[in-house]
Design an enzyme around this catalytic site. Structure first.
Site, PDB file in Angstrom:
ATOM      1  N   GLU A 157      13.921 -32.798  -6.656  1.00  0.00           N
ATOM      2  CA  GLU A 157      14.440 -32.643  -8.015  1.00  0.00           C
ATOM      3  C   GLU A 157      14.043 -31.290  -8.605  1.00  0.00           C
ATOM      4  O   GLU A 157      12.915 -30.844  -8.480  1.00  0.00           O
ATOM      5  CB  GLU A 157      13.917 -33.769  -8.918  1.00  0.00           C
ATOM      6  CG  GLU A 157      14.352 -35.161  -8.478  1.00  0.00           C
ATOM      7  CD  GLU A 157      15.864 -35.359  -8.501  1.00  0.00           C
ATOM      8  OE1 GLU A 157      16.578 -34.568  -9.154  1.00  0.00           O
ATOM      9  OE2 GLU A 157      16.330 -36.321  -7.850  1.00  0.00           O
ATOM     10  N   ARG A 167      20.379 -47.895 -17.424  1.00  0.00           N
ATOM     11  CA  ARG A 167      21.534 -48.754 -17.150  1.00  0.00           C
ATOM     12  C   ARG A 167      21.096 -50.159 -16.761  1.00  0.00           C
ATOM     13  O   ARG A 167      21.862 -51.105 -16.795  1.00  0.00           O
ATOM     14  CB  ARG A 167      22.376 -48.152 -16.030  1.00  0.00           C
ATOM     15  CG  ARG A 167      23.763 -47.778 -16.507  1.00  0.00           C
ATOM     16  CD  ARG A 167      24.622 -47.273 -15.411  1.00  0.00           C
ATOM     17  NE  ARG A 167      24.152 -47.707 -14.114  1.00  0.00           N
ATOM     18  CZ  ARG A 167      24.547 -47.150 -12.984  1.00  0.00           C
ATOM     19  NH1 ARG A 167      25.398 -46.165 -13.011  1.00  0.00           N
ATOM     20  NH2 ARG A 167      24.090 -47.580 -11.834  1.00  0.00           N
ATOM     21  N   CYS A 224      12.371 -42.676 -13.128  1.00  0.00           N
ATOM     22  CA  CYS A 224      11.958 -41.498 -12.338  1.00  0.00           C
ATOM     23  C   CYS A 224      12.021 -40.222 -13.168  1.00  0.00           C
ATOM     24  O   CYS A 224      11.077 -39.433 -13.196  1.00  0.00           O
ATOM     25  CB  CYS A 224      12.814 -41.370 -11.082  1.00  0.00           C
ATOM     26  SG  CYS A 224      12.430 -42.659  -9.885  1.00  0.00           S
ATOM     27  N   HIS A 262      13.183 -37.630  -4.692  1.00  0.00           N
ATOM     28  CA  HIS A 262      13.866 -38.916  -4.505  1.00  0.00           C
ATOM     29  C   HIS A 262      14.144 -39.126  -3.017  1.00  0.00           C
ATOM     30  O   HIS A 262      14.482 -38.173  -2.299  1.00  0.00           O
ATOM     31  CB  HIS A 262      15.204 -38.923  -5.261  1.00  0.00           C
ATOM     32  CG  HIS A 262      15.133 -39.540  -6.620  1.00  0.00           C
ATOM     33  ND1 HIS A 262      15.410 -38.839  -7.774  1.00  0.00           N
ATOM     34  CD2 HIS A 262      14.833 -40.811  -7.019  1.00  0.00           C
ATOM     35  CE1 HIS A 262      15.276 -39.655  -8.817  1.00  0.00           C
ATOM     36  NE2 HIS A 262      14.924 -40.850  -8.388  1.00  0.00           N
TER      37      HIS A 262
HETATM   38  N1  PCA Z   1      13.579 -45.169  -8.609  1.00  0.00           N
HETATM   39  C1  PCA Z   1      14.015 -45.316  -9.996  1.00  0.00           C
HETATM   40  C2  PCA Z   1      12.772 -45.761 -10.740  1.00  0.00           C
HETATM   41  C3  PCA Z   1      11.801 -46.176  -9.712  1.00  0.00           C
HETATM   42  C4  PCA Z   1      12.335 -45.686  -8.442  1.00  0.00           C
HETATM   43  O1  PCA Z   1      11.780 -45.733  -7.339  1.00  0.00           O
HETATM   44  C5  PCA Z   1      14.673 -44.071 -10.553  1.00  0.00           C
HETATM   45  O2  PCA Z   1      15.273 -43.302  -9.768  1.00  0.00           O
HETATM   46  O3  PCA Z   1      14.623 -43.849 -11.756  1.00  0.00           O
END
Ligand code: PCA
Length: 209
Positions: free
Chosen positions: A78, A88, A141, A165
Site C-alpha cells: 500500500e 461496507r 486495514c 495486503h
Molecule cells: N483485512 C481487512 C481488515 C482486516 C483484514 O485482514 C481490510 O482490508 O480492511
C-alpha cells in the site's frame, strides 16, 4: 533493528485470516532484524491502539501491518492511507461507520514511509506476484495504516511504517489465492528490502486506472 509486524484476526465470513498464518510462519530474525509479532482484532480504534501500545513497549524502528485483501491476485504494497472510515460490513465489534474521519481534523492522508518500490522489486525477484496499491480500502486495514502513521508522525516521526495486503491462502478454497510458501517468501523479501533500504528506488509501479 527491531521490526514490529502485525496481522489481523478473522473477520466477515472467513474462519481464518491468512495474515495470522503468515505471521506465525515468519522467522524471529530476518537479515539481523528482530521480528516482533502482534495479532490485532479487526475492530476500528482497538486495532490501532494495540499497535501503538506495542510501539511504546518495544520501541521498534519499523512497523509493518499485514491485512487480507480477498479478491486481489497479488501481494499488494500500500502506498497511501486516507482519513476515512466507510465500512461496507461490520467490524468484529459490530461497528459500521459511514464517512467518518478516523482522526477528527487530521491530515487527509499519509503515505507509507517504507521503501515500497524496493519492496516490490524484492518480491518480484522471488518470482512472486506483487504490485503497488493506491488504496488500502476504507475498512479496518486503511484505518490501522492511517492511525499508526498519524501517531508516528506526531510522536515518533523517525519510525517507518506501512501496510501490505495479501490474497487468500489456498487452503481457504477461495480464489485468487497463494500458498503459504509464496506468501511467506514474499513477505520475507519485503522485510529484507525494508532492512536494506532507508531510501526508495525509482522504478515504475504506478497504474493507469
Ligand atoms: N483485512 C481487512 C481488515 C482486516 C483484514 O485482514 C481490510 O482490508 O480492511
Amino acid at each position: 533493528m527491531k521490526i514490529l509486524i502485525t496481522a489481523f484476526d478473522a473477520f466477515g465470513d472467513d474462519k481464518i485470516n491468512p495474515t495470522t498464518v503468515v505471521l506465525n510462519n515468519l522467522p524471529s530474525i530476518i537479515k539481523n532484524a528482530s521480528i516482533y509479532k502482534l495479532v490485532i482484532p479487526t475492530i476500528r480504534y482497538k486495532s490501532a491502539q494495540m499497535i501503538i501500545e506495542k510501539i511504546e513497549e518495544i520501541d521498534p524502528e519499523v512497523v509493518i501491518s499485514l491485512g487480507l485483501a480477498g479478491g486481489r491476485p497479488a501481494i499488494s504494497i500500500e502506498r497511501i492511507a486516507i482519513n476515512i472510515d466507510d465500512f461496507r460490513i461490520c467490524d468484529n465489534e459490530g461497528n459500521m461507520p459511514i464517512d467518518e474521519e478516523i482522526v477528527r481534523g487530521g491530515a487527509p492522508a499519509y503515505f507509507s514511509t517504507l521503501p515500497i518500490k524496493a519492496m516490490l522489486k524484492a518480491i518480484h525477484e522471488e518470482g512472486i506476484a506483487a504490485n503497488i496499491s493506491n488504496t488500502a480500502g476504507t475498512f479496518v486495514c486503511n484505518h490501522v495504516m492511517y492511525a499508526v502513521a498519524d501517531y508516528l508522525s506526531k510522536h515518533n516521526p523517525q519510525v517507518r511504517s506501512g501496510f501490505i495486503h495479501i490474497p487468500y491462502l489456498d487452503t481457504m478454497d477461495k480464489t485468487p489465492s497463494m500458498n503459504l510458501d509464496e506468501l511467506s517468501s514474499g513477505i520475507i523479501a519485503a522485510i529484507e528490502a525494508v532492512v536494506s533500504f532507508d531510501y526508495d528506488i525509482k522504478i515504475p509501479g504506478g497504474s493507469l486506472h
